[in-house]
Design a protein around this motif. Structure first.
Motif, PDB file in Angstrom:
ATOM      1  N   GLN A 120      42.829  50.255 -75.164  1.00 56.68           N
ATOM      2  CA  GLN A 120      41.706  49.856 -74.423  1.00 56.68           C
ATOM      3  C   GLN A 120      42.440  47.925 -73.707  1.00 56.68           C
ATOM      4  OE1 GLN A 120      38.316  51.042 -75.684  1.00 56.68           O
ATOM      5  NE2 GLN A 120      37.726  52.573 -74.227  1.00 56.68           N
ATOM      6  N   ARG A 121      42.990  47.878 -75.070  1.00 54.17           N
ATOM      7  CA  ARG A 121      42.662  46.605 -74.743  1.00 54.17           C
ATOM      8  C   ARG A 121      44.153  44.992 -73.921  1.00 54.17           C
ATOM      9  NH1 ARG A 121      40.625  46.000 -80.426  1.00 54.17           N
ATOM     10  NH2 ARG A 121      43.008  45.672 -81.061  1.00 54.17           N
ATOM     11  N   LEU A 122      45.279  46.582 -74.410  1.00 56.21           N
ATOM     12  CA  LEU A 122      46.937  46.788 -73.992  1.00 56.21           C
ATOM     13  C   LEU A 122      46.719  47.361 -72.160  1.00 56.21           C
ATOM     14  CD1 LEU A 122      49.448  46.163 -73.797  1.00 56.21           C
ATOM     15  CD2 LEU A 122      49.652  48.915 -74.268  1.00 56.21           C
ATOM     16  N   GLN A 123      45.651  47.790 -71.594  1.00 53.68           N
ATOM     17  CA  GLN A 123      45.219  47.985 -70.627  1.00 53.68           C
ATOM     18  C   GLN A 123      44.955  47.014 -69.307  1.00 53.68           C
ATOM     19  OE1 GLN A 123      43.018  52.033 -70.761  1.00 53.68           O
ATOM     20  NE2 GLN A 123      44.861  53.111 -69.576  1.00 53.68           N
ATOM     21  N   ARG A 124      44.107  46.656 -70.341  1.00 50.94           N
ATOM     22  CA  ARG A 124      42.761  45.349 -69.581  1.00 50.94           C
ATOM     23  C   ARG A 124      44.187  44.093 -69.476  1.00 50.94           C
ATOM     24  NH1 ARG A 124      38.720  46.673 -73.199  1.00 50.94           N
ATOM     25  NH2 ARG A 124      38.838  44.843 -74.506  1.00 50.94           N
ATOM     26  N   ARG A 125      44.629  43.733 -70.312  1.00 51.21           N
ATOM     27  CA  ARG A 125      46.348  42.772 -70.645  1.00 51.21           C
ATOM     28  C   ARG A 125      46.879  43.162 -68.912  1.00 51.21           C
ATOM     29  NH1 ARG A 125      50.642  42.473 -73.800  1.00 51.21           N
ATOM     30  NH2 ARG A 125      51.340  40.723 -73.755  1.00 51.21           N
ATOM     31  N   GLU A 126      46.943  44.211 -69.478  1.00 44.23           N
ATOM     32  CA  GLU A 126      48.317  44.765 -68.081  1.00 44.23           C
ATOM     33  C   GLU A 126      47.666  44.710 -66.684  1.00 44.23           C
ATOM     34  OE1 GLU A 126      49.622  48.855 -69.431  1.00 44.23           O
ATOM     35  OE2 GLU A 126      50.900  47.788 -71.199  1.00 44.23           O
ATOM     36  N   ARG A 127      46.065  45.168 -66.663  1.00 40.83           N
ATOM     37  CA  ARG A 127      45.820  45.281 -65.296  1.00 40.83           C
ATOM     38  C   ARG A 127      45.472  43.353 -64.767  1.00 40.83           C
ATOM     39  NH1 ARG A 127      42.637  49.263 -67.148  1.00 40.83           N
ATOM     40  NH2 ARG A 127      40.424  47.579 -67.520  1.00 40.83           N
ATOM     41  N   ARG A 128      45.609  42.819 -65.918  1.00 39.06           N
ATOM     42  CA  ARG A 128      45.237  40.856 -65.869  1.00 39.06           C
ATOM     43  C   ARG A 128      46.256  40.311 -65.175  1.00 39.06           C
ATOM     44  NH1 ARG A 128      42.693  40.285 -70.289  1.00 39.06           N
ATOM     45  NH2 ARG A 128      44.227  39.523 -71.662  1.00 39.06           N
ATOM     46  N   PHE A 129      47.597  40.816 -65.910  1.00 37.59           N
ATOM     47  CA  PHE A 129      48.646  40.800 -64.926  1.00 37.59           C
ATOM     48  C   PHE A 129      49.076  41.140 -63.683  1.00 37.59           C
ATOM     49  CE2 PHE A 129      49.962  39.288 -70.297  1.00 37.59           C
ATOM     50  CZ  PHE A 129      49.972  38.247 -70.312  1.00 37.59           C
ATOM     51  N   LEU A 130      49.071  42.485 -63.509  1.00 36.53           N
ATOM     52  CA  LEU A 130      49.682  42.580 -62.979  1.00 36.53           C
ATOM     53  C   LEU A 130      48.550  42.164 -61.865  1.00 36.53           C
ATOM     54  CD1 LEU A 130      49.686  46.339 -63.814  1.00 36.53           C
ATOM     55  CD2 LEU A 130      51.592  45.064 -63.084  1.00 36.53           C
ATOM     56  N   ARG A 131      47.492  42.203 -61.742  1.00 34.62           N
ATOM     57  CA  ARG A 131      46.590  41.309 -60.939  1.00 34.62           C
ATOM     58  C   ARG A 131      47.051  40.156 -60.062  1.00 34.62           C
ATOM     59  NH1 ARG A 131      42.135  43.222 -62.928  1.00 34.62           N
ATOM     60  NH2 ARG A 131      41.931  41.662 -64.790  1.00 34.62           N
ATOM     61  N   VAL A 132      47.178  39.254 -61.308  1.00 33.92           N
ATOM     62  CA  VAL A 132      48.080  37.660 -61.044  1.00 33.92           C
ATOM     63  C   VAL A 132      49.173  38.272 -60.942  1.00 33.92           C
ATOM     64  CG1 VAL A 132      48.974  35.798 -62.287  1.00 33.92           C
ATOM     65  CG2 VAL A 132      47.058  36.819 -62.891  1.00 33.92           C
ATOM     66  N   ALA A 133      50.447  38.991 -61.115  1.00 35.03           N
ATOM     67  CA  ALA A 133      51.822  38.768 -60.585  1.00 35.03           C
ATOM     68  C   ALA A 133      51.399  39.290 -58.704  1.00 35.03           C
ATOM     69  CB  ALA A 133      52.464  40.209 -61.335  1.00 35.03           C
ATOM     70  N   ARG A 134      50.412  40.327 -58.495  1.00 31.93           N
ATOM     71  CA  ARG A 134      50.158  40.763 -57.322  1.00 31.93           C
ATOM     72  C   ARG A 134      49.905  39.158 -56.257  1.00 31.93           C
ATOM     73  NH1 ARG A 134      48.738  45.825 -59.094  1.00 31.93           N
ATOM     74  NH2 ARG A 134      46.001  44.879 -58.785  1.00 31.93           N
ATOM     75  N   CYS A 135      48.712  38.480 -56.941  1.00 32.60           N
ATOM     76  CA  CYS A 135      48.251  37.395 -56.397  1.00 32.60           C
ATOM     77  C   CYS A 135      49.724  36.281 -56.105  1.00 32.60           C
ATOM     78  CB  CYS A 135      47.406  36.701 -56.927  1.00 32.60           C
ATOM     79  SG  CYS A 135      46.700  35.806 -55.912  1.00 32.60           S
ATOM     80  N   LEU A 136      50.802  35.961 -57.010  1.00 29.46           N
ATOM     81  CA  LEU A 136      51.546  35.484 -56.957  1.00 29.46           C
ATOM     82  C   LEU A 136      53.026  35.562 -56.100  1.00 29.46           C
ATOM     83  CD1 LEU A 136      51.523  34.302 -60.883  1.00 29.46           C
ATOM     84  CD2 LEU A 136      50.242  32.937 -58.508  1.00 29.46           C
ATOM     85  N   LEU A 137      53.210  37.036 -55.952  1.00 31.58           N
ATOM     86  CA  LEU A 137      53.552  37.742 -55.381  1.00 31.58           C
ATOM     87  C   LEU A 137      53.728  37.812 -54.153  1.00 31.58           C
ATOM     88  CD1 LEU A 137      55.496  39.657 -57.929  1.00 31.58           C
ATOM     89  CD2 LEU A 137      56.651  37.334 -57.156  1.00 31.58           C
ATOM     90  N   ASN A 138      52.307  38.278 -53.423  1.00 33.29           N
ATOM     91  CA  ASN A 138      52.253  37.936 -52.304  1.00 33.29           C
ATOM     92  C   ASN A 138      52.650  37.264 -51.706  1.00 33.29           C
ATOM     93  OD1 ASN A 138      50.605  38.007 -49.817  1.00 33.29           O
ATOM     94  ND2 ASN A 138      48.717  39.015 -50.621  1.00 33.29           N
ATOM     95  N   PRO A 139      52.969  36.780 -50.036  1.00 27.73           N
ATOM     96  CA  PRO A 139      54.315  36.170 -49.615  1.00 27.73           C
ATOM     97  C   PRO A 139      52.609  35.216 -48.750  1.00 27.73           C
ATOM     98  CG  PRO A 139      54.462  37.646 -48.122  1.00 27.73           C
ATOM     99  CD  PRO A 139      53.871  37.852 -49.646  1.00 27.73           C
ATOM    100  N   ARG A 140      51.322  35.533 -48.399  1.00 31.29           N
ATOM    101  CA  ARG A 140      50.153  35.260 -47.858  1.00 31.29           C
ATOM    102  C   ARG A 140      49.938  34.637 -48.746  1.00 31.29           C
ATOM    103  NH1 ARG A 140      47.777  39.696 -44.184  1.00 31.29           N
ATOM    104  NH2 ARG A 140      49.359  41.163 -45.842  1.00 31.29           N
ATOM    105  N   SER A 141      50.216  34.374 -49.984  1.00 31.18           N
ATOM    106  CA  SER A 141      48.744  34.173 -51.290  1.00 31.18           C
ATOM    107  C   SER A 141      49.192  31.873 -50.716  1.00 31.18           C
ATOM    108  CB  SER A 141      49.620  34.245 -52.633  1.00 31.18           C
ATOM    109  OG  SER A 141      48.527  33.765 -53.791  1.00 31.18           O
ATOM    110  N   ARG A 142      48.318  31.390 -51.183  1.00 33.02           N
ATOM    111  CA  ARG A 142      48.149  30.214 -51.169  1.00 33.02           C
ATOM    112  C   ARG A 142      47.254  29.436 -52.264  1.00 33.02           C
ATOM    113  NH1 ARG A 142      46.306  30.652 -44.949  1.00 33.02           N
ATOM    114  NH2 ARG A 142      48.511  30.457 -43.962  1.00 33.02           N
ATOM    115  N   GLY A 143      47.993  30.044 -53.654  1.00 28.52           N
ATOM    116  CA  GLY A 143      47.553  29.591 -55.111  1.00 28.52           C
ATOM    117  C   GLY A 143      48.703  28.268 -55.039  1.00 28.52           C
TER     118      GLY A 143
END
Length: 163
Positions: A120-143
């Motif tokens: 469960q800890r590993l899954q939470r970590r992976e989900r957290r990284f994937l959320r950040v990755a989607r946000c960062l790799l989204n061309p419309r993201s302004r972060g």
């Protein structure tokens, strides 16, 4: 029923004079071999490969002393059984076998729970990284992409990379 070591190795014999039954006195246990532990583990229902982390339970079961007033006995056919001199009860199975099975069940449960928490800890970590990755790799993201460290970028890209 504990492997097939010769009773001479495990015990000093003393004939009690009843129907050819020999009462065996426990001596200092012999060194338990890997094969004996493996055989007893399989007898307990363990899979020695899959249950590597629990093999100590089988070893402990083989080295537990007999509870008082149980004594090992040997028939004329050289088969070992256990006799309780207070209650008159006899058993082909070692009196500690049920205790060892309960110990195994408790530790199997604890190990399964520990593995589930780690998963469960590993899954939470992976989900957290994937959320950040989607946000960062989204061309419309302004972060504040430039505010991320190189280590975080590498971690994000490692998890975000398609397999």
């Amino acid at each position: 029923v504990r492997g097939s070591p010769s009773p001479v190795i495990l015990f000093n014999a003393m004939d009690d004079g009843r129907q050819g039954i020999v009462v065996l006195e426990e001596d200092v246990p012999h060194e338990i071999s890997h094969d004996e532990v493996r055989e007893y583990a399989e007898w307990l229902g363990m899979n020695p490969e899959a249950d590597q982390e629990l093999m100590w339970v089988a070893y402990q079961g083989l080295t537990m002393p007999l509870p008082k007033p149980w004594k090992p006995c040997e028939t004329q056919d050289r088969e070992i059984f256990y006799y309780n001199f207070e209650t008159g009860e006899s058993s082909w199975d070692h009196p500690n076998d049920d205790r060892v099975r309960r110990l195994l069940a408790e530790h199997r449960t604890a190990l399964a729970e520990k593995r589930a928490r780690a998963h469960q800890r590993l899954q939470r970590r992976e989900r957290r990284f994937l959320r950040v990755a989607r946000c960062l790799l989204n061309p419309r993201s302004r972060g504040g992409h430039s505010a991320l460290s190189a280590e975080l970028w590498l971690a994000v890209l490692r998890f975000a990379r398609p397999s």
